[in-house]
Design an enzyme around this catalytic site. Structure first.
Site, PDB file in Angstrom:
ATOM      1  N   ASP A 360       1.002  -1.235  -0.303  1.00 58.75           N
ATOM      2  CA  ASP A 360       0.000   0.125   0.089  1.00 58.75           C
ATOM      3  C   ASP A 360       0.980   1.164  -0.029  1.00 58.75           C
ATOM      4  OD1 ASP A 360      -2.321   1.601   0.503  1.00 58.75           O
ATOM      5  OD2 ASP A 360      -1.420   1.839   2.628  1.00 58.75           O
ATOM      6  N   ASP A 564      -1.300  -0.929   6.247  1.00 60.66           N
ATOM      7  CA  ASP A 564      -1.465  -0.401   7.392  1.00 60.66           C
ATOM      8  C   ASP A 564      -3.039   0.088   7.811  1.00 60.66           C
ATOM      9  OD1 ASP A 564      -1.445   1.926   6.007  1.00 60.66           O
ATOM     10  OD2 ASP A 564      -0.989   3.181   7.654  1.00 60.66           O
ATOM     11  N   ASP A 568      -6.963  -1.536   3.915  1.00 58.50           N
ATOM     12  CA  ASP A 568      -5.879  -2.626   3.321  1.00 58.50           C
ATOM     13  C   ASP A 568      -6.394  -4.278   3.738  1.00 58.50           C
ATOM     14  OD1 ASP A 568      -4.365  -0.796   2.235  1.00 58.50           O
ATOM     15  OD2 ASP A 568      -3.333  -0.445   3.901  1.00 58.50           O
TER      16      ASP A 568
END
Length: 667
Positions: A360, A564, A568
């Protein structure tokens, strides 16, 4: 002080005294245990293991029995029987439990049967030696597994039972489970921090090694976040609780440790299934070897039984069974010491096969905190005055971009003007009135609208400047004084200092690196250029990330997803291995992740994959070695014949060797 403490924690005082009151310094001397000293490997510690003590006692009795056998056979046999019982008790118990509860055979019963068979034909010493070495390898394996688990869960000893709570000016010792969000706690120097919270008053260096793996204490001051299970340094701290006991980062780690200790990798499950089938085959072959050769080959019963016992010893899969878990636990243990927690050996096994690591962007490859990169004041406006006005208006907003503008003004120590009124403009920005002047700050899309009063001044320079900033992946906002453009602000999330190195190290391992982000393509391409990632997917919703993870798995194989945020979580669950950020990661990301980076150090991902691959190589080495020894000994027994003591030493020696080979990962 007393009057102010009486209002806590419902109404927190504006100030706290610089010194801790004397009554606080002397009360509750036994509030919490002191932090344990770092544990180093100590071979002598094995002697404190009861299983190891029983094994050594068995070996000593075997030696004495062999010495006295020359002058008293009866006394020698008595000592051998005690040696059998002392060394074989745990082995026999485990074997019988497997037989009774699971109606199955395992190597424990095979070894006991072989030892008793040797004793029945007068080979008491060989049987005792078999039990001694088998029990020694078992004790060594148990000790090493226990040590590995302690490396993973040493923080369990850092779980404080009580805390010092200040309520209405009175200090009291309370159980951790009774703490509530908003409680005010006192943590003295050297004590364990009992709950997640923020420092309300005090300064100290906190040892966070148990949580993040950081080797050096971290300086903490007012407003800093602290975690349960970490160790306060030299200064007293007043901490306001922000999470209940069950929701702390510490509690989540404990849950992960428990999962790691119970989850078995697929290779180990395969070996357990093979052990069951193999044990039946060995028992059937042993019975056939005892019954058939006297009739078919005209062997004597004693010679036949002896060869059958040798076969039972050398054919047992002890080394094969011990090939996997010591190596797995050693790798997991070593990772834990660096602040990387696995929820089970299966994830280490999957990580070794990684082909793609997908990151990400925000909060993973980048810091996740936007910063003002460019602040442009229009003609006729003073930059500092314009920045102070902007910060004064944005201070009322909790938007990350607004907070970045306020931080810049605070860093430059600007005095902010008093704002008379303000309101949010839905979908665009915010506006406020200062000294009778209306100021507006928001998206730059006003420049694209037809017939707008903003662009009537022929502000082609602003349009050109915006294109330049957006081409650099920055977010652009306009500052308006009434209907006139007064300035432009460019903001951008900053790349993590270690991001480029983390990507490069992964690529050196032959792994492709992808970036998944909900941000627009221009911003994503800029970050990709700075970090060197191979694949970029931008403008993604959470469900789009899942789709791309599935596509990457189909095209490349095993995929690690590193993230995080809550958005996600679906992608983390879809990836072969989900890796969550422990410090800044959301609760959802930590719950779903298979592996957690407790110190958010993405640079360690490559070394962890390398360690996983090394562990798999060691497992393969162990399995090939174990199978080779078993096959060689079986063939030797039938082609030439080997002595039972030699069979015992070769078989059990190979078991100890594969265990020690697995322990190399602990170095």
């Amino acid at each position: 002080m007393q009057a102010k403490l009486e209002q806590m924690p419902k109404q927190m005082p504006k100030q706290m005294p610089k010194q801790m009151p004397k009554q606080m310094a002397h009360q509750g001397s036994a509030q919490q245990p002191r932090a344990p000293k770092p544990r180093r490997f100590d071979p002598m510690a094995m002697l404190g293991n009861p299983e190891m003590q029983a094994v050594l006692g068995s070996g000593l009795l075997m030696l004495i029995a062999w010495v006295v056998s020359g002058w008293s056979e009866v006394f020698s046999i008595i000592l051998y029987v005690i040696s059998y019982a002392l060394g074989g008790w745990i082995t026999a118990k485990e074997g019988v439990e497997t037989l009774v509860k699971e109606h199955d055979l395992d190597v424990n019963l095979l070894m006991i049967a072989a030892a008793l068979g040797a004793a029945s034909i007068g080979y008491w010493n060989e049987g005792a030696m078999l039990i001694f070495i088998f029990a020694l390898s078992g004790a060594l394996e148990s000790y090493t597994m226990e040590r590995s688990k302690k490396d993973i869960s040493s923080l369990m000893a850092l779980k404080p039972a009580t805390a010092v709570r200040i309520e209405k000016g009175i200090m009291s010792e309370v159980a951790i489970d009774l703490l509530a969000v908003g409680d005010l706690l006192l943590v003295r120097p050297g004590e364990l921090i009992p709950a997640d919270g923020t420092i309300y008053q005090g300064e100290s260096a906190v040892n966070q090694a148990s949580i993040t793996g950081e080797s050096l204490p971290v300086e903490k001051t007012v407003g800093s976040e602290v975690f349960a299970g970490t160790i306060n340094g030299e200064g007293p701290l007043y901490i306001e609780v922000t999470k209940s006991a069950g929701n702390t980062l510490f509690a989540k780690i404990i849950k992960m440790v428990e999962e790691a200790e119970t989850e078995v990798p697929e290779s180990q499950r395969f070996i357990k299934r093979l052990e069951s089938i193999y044990a039946r085959v060995v028992v059937a072959a042993t019975v056939a070897l005892i019954a058939l050769p006297p009739f078919l080959l005209d062997w004597s019963w004693s010679a036949t039984f002896y060869k059958a016992m040798v076969f039972l010893v050398v054919a047992s899969p002890c080394a094969l069974v011990s090939s996997i878990m010591p190596a797995m636990l050693s790798a997991i243990s070593k990772s834990a010491r660096k602040g990387i927690l696995f929820k089970g050996g299966v994830h280490l096994e999957n990580m070794a096969k990684t082909s793609v690591v997908a990151f990400d962007k925000t909060g993973t490859l980048t810091e996740g905190i936007p910063q003002v990169t460019d602040f442009i004041a229009g003609e006729g406006y003073d930059r500092n005055e314009l920045l102070a006005v902007s910060a004064s208006i944005e201070k009322l907003s909790r938007h990350p971009l607004a907070e970045a503008i306020v931080r810049l003004a605070e860093d430059e120590h600007l005095e902010l003007p008093v704002i008379q009124e303000s309101k949010s403009v839905t979908g665009w920005g915010i506006e406020g009135l200062i000294d009778g002047q209306l100021w507006r700050i928001g998206k730059s899309n006003l420049l694209d609208e037809q017939n707008n009063t903003v662009a009537e001044d022929g502000d082609e320079q602003w349009i050109s400047l915006r294109q330049q900033f957006e081409g650099e992946g920055k977010t652009v906002s306009l500052i308006l004084a009434g209907e006139r453009i007064a300035g432009m602000i460019a903001l951008q999330d900053t790349v993590r200092p270690q991001a480029e190195a983390a990507v490069r190290k992964l690529q050196e391992l032959g792994i492709k690196v992808a970036m998944l982000t909900g941000d627009r393509a221009a911003t994503a391409e800029v970050i990709a250029g700075r970090t060197g990632v191979d694949l970029v997917f931008a403008g993604l919703l959470p469900e789009d990330k899942v789709t791309h993870i599935k596509a990457l798995r189909e095209q490349y194989g095993n995929v690690i997803m590193v993230g995080d945020g809550v958005n996600d979580a679906p992608a983390l669950a879809t990836a072969t291995v989900g890796m969550g950020m422990g410090m800044k990661g959301s609760g959802a990301a930590l719950e779903i992740a298979d592996v957690v980076l407790m110190n958010d150090n993405i640079e360690e991902i490559a070394s962890t994959i390398a360690l996983a691959r090394r562990s798999q190589r060691i497992v393969k080495q162990n399995m090939v070695f174990a199978v080779t020894v078993i096959a060689t000994m079986i063939l030797s027994n039938f082609m030439q014949g080997i002595a039972l003591p030699f069979g015992v030493i070769s078989h059990e020696g190979s078991t100890i060797l594969v265990i020690l080979n697995g322990l190399r990962l602990l170095r």
